[in-house]
Write an enzyme that holds these catalytic residues in place. Sequence first.
Site, PDB file in Angstrom:
ATOM      1  N   GLU A 164      71.868 -47.054  15.129  1.00 47.91           N
ATOM      2  CA  GLU A 164      72.750 -48.251  14.898  1.00 47.91           C
ATOM      3  C   GLU A 164      72.841 -49.049  16.108  1.00 47.91           C
ATOM      4  OE1 GLU A 164      75.805 -47.188  12.113  1.00 47.91           O
ATOM      5  OE2 GLU A 164      74.403 -47.182  10.487  1.00 47.91           O
ATOM      6  N   GLU A 212      68.700 -43.776   6.977  1.00 47.32           N
ATOM      7  CA  GLU A 212      69.999 -43.401   6.497  1.00 47.32           C
ATOM      8  C   GLU A 212      70.376 -43.928   5.280  1.00 47.32           C
ATOM      9  OE1 GLU A 212      73.021 -42.955   9.496  1.00 47.32           O
ATOM     10  OE2 GLU A 212      74.544 -43.597   8.199  1.00 47.32           O
TER      11      GLU A 212
END
Length: 390
Positions: A238, A332
């Site tokens: 991220e 994810e």
Amino acid sequence: MSSHGFGRRQFLTTAIGVAAAWTQVSGNASAATSSRSSSVQVWLTDISAKKWVVAQSDVLFRTKSTGNPLTIKVDDSVKYQRIQGFGAAMTDSSAWLINKLPTADRAKLVQKLYDPSKGISLSLIRTPMGATDFNASGDYSYDDMPAGQTDPTLSDFSVQHDEKYIIPVLRQALAQNPSAKILANPWSPPGWMKTSDSMIGGTLKSDYASTLADYFVKFIKAYDKAGVPISYITPQNEPMGTPSWPGMFLSAYQESAVIQEIGQAFAANRISTKILAWDHNWDVPSYPETIFSDPAASQYTAGTGWHIYSGNPTYQTLVHNDFPGKETYITEASGGVWQSDDETAFNDALGTWIIKGMRNWANGVMLWNTALDPKLGPLNSDTNGIPMCR
């Protein structure tokens, strides 16, 4: 996983179990085209009846007169993506919990999760490189230094932390399913490589890009020596976020430079591990496209990792259409307390992440924590993790 109801406690295993079952159905259906007597195995999930992946009678391929006008045409000449599999993350918290089980129970659980014939055959495993918000032991990297000190030669690099319970659980999983592939990536490199001098916040100092590449090389070699080969990495989890737990901002241009360094280091060390870009939400396709548009970085980049927390799977197709040679993975996806009921949770996982993910070119899907305790943890005691994920 939550303790509130069967579906929430066992949702992760159930959802991925459907994916594994679906894979088996697809394989049997393909084989059945050559033999009309072949059967397809079927499982049923009926949320309202509290039935979860219940085996049904086999369906046979056979010629039968019927008044039904529906015709299904199978065209073997049309090819889509190669499916690498389905799975979930073996976070520090998950490995710690699984390792706490009695030996016999742990062996039984790992068999149910990874064995291709006696379990659900999970075949993709994501393992963080160092601390995340889901850690039983607090923050750590593989080369921590006192504040103000650095280690540019990585002389103090060590995966000793992981040898206690993460590597043993991963080895057990691979023993059950030797063809399983592992994706590894950091939430943060060692703090001394960053502008924040901490695993929290900051960005990578430009003069440490090659050092970070060497960090990946040492990690892959150490894990390989421990019997855990790494098939994929992403440079940063991220990269557009800076949470209150380990994390690091990394622009697309920074990641492009880092990928070039990692790619060159892998080539010099004859490492075949593939590099995936981005590893963040669906709604910023410009990030991986920036990297793929840079020939110097694109040559080392196998594809894109996507998360599901904003946007939708059609962004995968957008990038695929622009760069059809690149792979696509949902790396994810987590259910959590924000889902109102079991039906919503199940439909998110199976309907959106897995089915729509595959219909938008995903080569595989990885959910988040493989296991959590009834309090949705353990969470990282050094930071402010939020007990929301199942």
